[in-house]
Design an enzyme around this catalytic site. Structure first.
Site, PDB file in Angstrom:
ATOM      1  N   GLU B  84       9.407  19.052  32.984  1.00  0.00           N
ATOM      2  CA  GLU B  84       8.321  19.745  33.683  1.00  0.00           C
ATOM      3  C   GLU B  84       7.773  18.854  34.794  1.00  0.00           C
ATOM      4  O   GLU B  84       6.708  19.119  35.325  1.00  0.00           O
ATOM      5  CB  GLU B  84       7.227  20.148  32.713  1.00  0.00           C
ATOM      6  CG  GLU B  84       6.532  19.005  32.001  1.00  0.00           C
ATOM      7  CD  GLU B  84       5.383  19.531  31.153  1.00  0.00           C
ATOM      8  OE1 GLU B  84       5.654  20.263  30.202  1.00  0.00           O
ATOM      9  OE2 GLU B  84       4.232  19.202  31.463  1.00  0.00           O
ATOM     10  N   CYS B 116       7.814  21.378  26.958  1.00  0.00           N
ATOM     11  CA  CYS B 116       8.388  20.229  26.245  1.00  0.00           C
ATOM     12  C   CYS B 116       9.743  20.526  25.602  1.00  0.00           C
ATOM     13  O   CYS B 116      10.322  19.616  24.991  1.00  0.00           O
ATOM     14  CB  CYS B 116       7.417  19.733  25.179  1.00  0.00           C
ATOM     15  SG  CYS B 116       5.895  19.057  25.857  1.00  0.00           S
ATOM     16  N   HIS B 239       9.281  17.575  17.551  1.00  0.00           N
ATOM     17  CA  HIS B 239       8.546  17.277  18.787  1.00  0.00           C
ATOM     18  C   HIS B 239       7.258  16.538  18.413  1.00  0.00           C
ATOM     19  O   HIS B 239       6.625  16.853  17.404  1.00  0.00           O
ATOM     20  CB  HIS B 239       8.243  18.564  19.546  1.00  0.00           C
ATOM     21  CG  HIS B 239       7.393  18.335  20.750  1.00  0.00           C
ATOM     22  ND1 HIS B 239       7.751  17.446  21.743  1.00  0.00           N
ATOM     23  CD2 HIS B 239       6.182  18.843  21.125  1.00  0.00           C
ATOM     24  CE1 HIS B 239       6.806  17.437  22.669  1.00  0.00           C
ATOM     25  NE2 HIS B 239       5.848  18.271  22.313  1.00  0.00           N
TER      26      HIS B 239
END
Lengths: 135, 351
Positions: B84, B116, B239
């Site tokens: 990003e 993400c 994550h």
């Protein structure tokens, strides 16, 4: 850097690509198509391994326009393993830690900050050789 | 059926990490913006240097992956970068990376975007591309120099780093894909509008309906489809947006602290966004043994999760040491203060 020069030099800037002379086998960087050692045509591509040592260096405190963000930084003459001597910025090192003979390796980095609208210039710098994991 | 797996056996044949060496201690953010408070969700975060961005970091991770894979770069049929923080709004990161590593000109280059999980989106596509037989090898990278508004809680965690994975035929793999599940819904937890420097987020909304719903669903459905329980896995990696979320996800799924320990990097480097779970997987491959099963689950706001099961092969031990370990990058640390961070990340508008 002009757009034509940026395009023309992309391989040598991004990947340290030069030439090898098919006559005397000298490795050439930057590529120049004629071997400076034997004056033969030399257009065969050669990818340098990227490792070398600091031959000499100087500390830049007052940076030219476009290079201010990294100042103070070291500009070094780097002797590549394959022979050529080139000029490059050092990165990921503190100026006081640099010494003649320091082993260095090539990394690709942002070179110069132009305008917000312009091309971002990428190219080679050198840093102290990273230690490799032991097998 | 939610389970996805190509008809051909495919897997990871090379991997490479990159984390910049600069670290901003959380105490520096507290000192400048929240004196007297203790809001720090991590110990420190990795910060890109003034000459680094997603392009340069992707190039180094890709070179490490190539060193482990030992294939000619020209054999890569795809170079895909998920991020990003692509340096250009219009001009592909992937083409610059492909040029630098020697993969041009016959290569499918493209940039991916899904907050993400942009990196694991690229990885899913690379597995499919190789698994379909369209190309023998494909490179997928998750890399970020994450943005955060000064003083926002995200400034503690928004970090830099990522990893590159070369996907290839199963008989060359260091980690074989056993299957994957992707789970995505429309979800307003985090966003950044065009021409805005910093993202907005939904505060507490980023937890239960966002991270946990998607992460737990993708992981649970994958394990159910493959007939696994948490005890079947040597390792799991999720994550890592902060210290709490991945640990709580592990507990809710039934994984022990020991199973996630080796891949849990958030305390030391922060949240590397598209690189977060990809770096964690790399840290696991640095210590895993043949026969180990690894559960790998990403999360990206907006929102979605990709869950993968990897089976480590005999080839890993030989290739592991052909490039710097993830831990090397994580452990090389130069602390900087907030002023240096502000300079390196262009927090001061000069004109």
């Amino acid at each position: 850097m002009s757009i034509p020069m940026y395009w023309r030099t992309s391989h040598q800037r991004l990947a340290l690509t030069g030439e090898v002379c098919p006559t005397c086998e000298a490795k050439l960087f930057p590529p120049r198509d004629i071997c400076p050692h034997c004056n033969s045509p030399a257009k065969t591509r050669f990818d340098f391994c990227g490792r070398g040592t600091v031959y000499s260096y100087s500390l830049v405190n007052v940076a030219p326009r476009g290079f201010e963000r990294c100042a103070p930084y070291v500009v070094a003459l780097v002797a590549l393993e394959e022979g050529p001597l080139l000029t490059a910025q050092l990165t990921e090192t503190d100026p006081q830690d640099v010494f003649i003979g320091m082993p260095v390796e090539m990394v690709t980095r942002r070179m110069r900050e132009g305008s917000e609208q312009g091309l971002i210039e990428y190219g080679y710098k050198f840093r102290p050789c990273m230690e490799r994991a032991e097998a | 059926m939610p389970l996805m797996k190509p008809t051909m056996d495919v897997g990871i044949i090379g991997y490479g990490a990159y984390v910049p060496r600069y670290r901003l201690p959380a105490s520096e953010v507290s000192r400048v913006w929240h004196p007297g408070g203790d809001r720090a969700p991590v110990e420190q975060k990795a910060v890109a240097g003034p000459d680094e961005d997603t392009v340069t970091m992707s190039i180094e991770a890709a070179r490490n992956a190539l060193a482990r894979a030992e294939i000619a770069p020209a054999r890569l049929g795809a170079v895909w970068v998920g991020s990003e923080s692509h340096p250009y709004a219009v001009k592909p990161t992937s083409a610059i990376v492909a040029e630098a590593i020697g993969a041009t000109p016959h290569v499918l280059a493209g940039d991916w975007q899904f907050a993400c999980k942009a990196g694991t989106e690229a990885l899913q596509a690379a597995l499919a591309l190789v698994g379909s037989g369209m190309t023998p090898y494909a490179l997928a990278i998750g890399m970020d120099t994450a943005q955060s508004r000064p003083g926002d809680v995200l400034e503690y965690t928004a970090a830099a780093g990522g990893a590159a994975y070369i996907v290839g035929p199963g008989d060359e793999a260091v980690a074989l894909l056993q299957g994957s599940v992707s789970f995505a819904t429309e979800n307003p937890d985090f966003w950044r509008r065009p021409q805005q420097n910093y993202p907005e987020h939904g505060g507490r909304f980023t937890g239960e309906p966002s991270y946990f719903r998607h992460t737990l669903a993708a992981a649970t459905e994958l394990m159910e489809a493959l007939g696994r329980t948490p005890q079947d896995y040597a390792y799991a990696v999720f994550h890592q947006p902060n210290r709490r979320f991945p640990r709580e996800a592990a507990v809710r799924l039934g994984f022990s602290a020991e199973q996630i320990k080796a891949g849990l990097l958030v305390d030391r480097i922060g949240n590397a966004y598209a690189g977060s779970s990809m770096l964690g997987l790399g840290a696991l491959l640095d210590v895993a043994n043949p026969g180990d099963r690894v559960l790998h689950v990403s999360y990206g706001s907006g929102a979605g999760s990709d869950a993968f099961e990897w089976l480590v092969t005999d080839g890993l031990h030989e290739r592991r040491h052909r490039a710097p370990l993830t831990s090397y990058y994580v452990n090389r640390v130069q602390e900087i203060d907030y002023a240096t961070y502000a300079r390196y990340r262009n927090k001061l508008q000069m004109e």
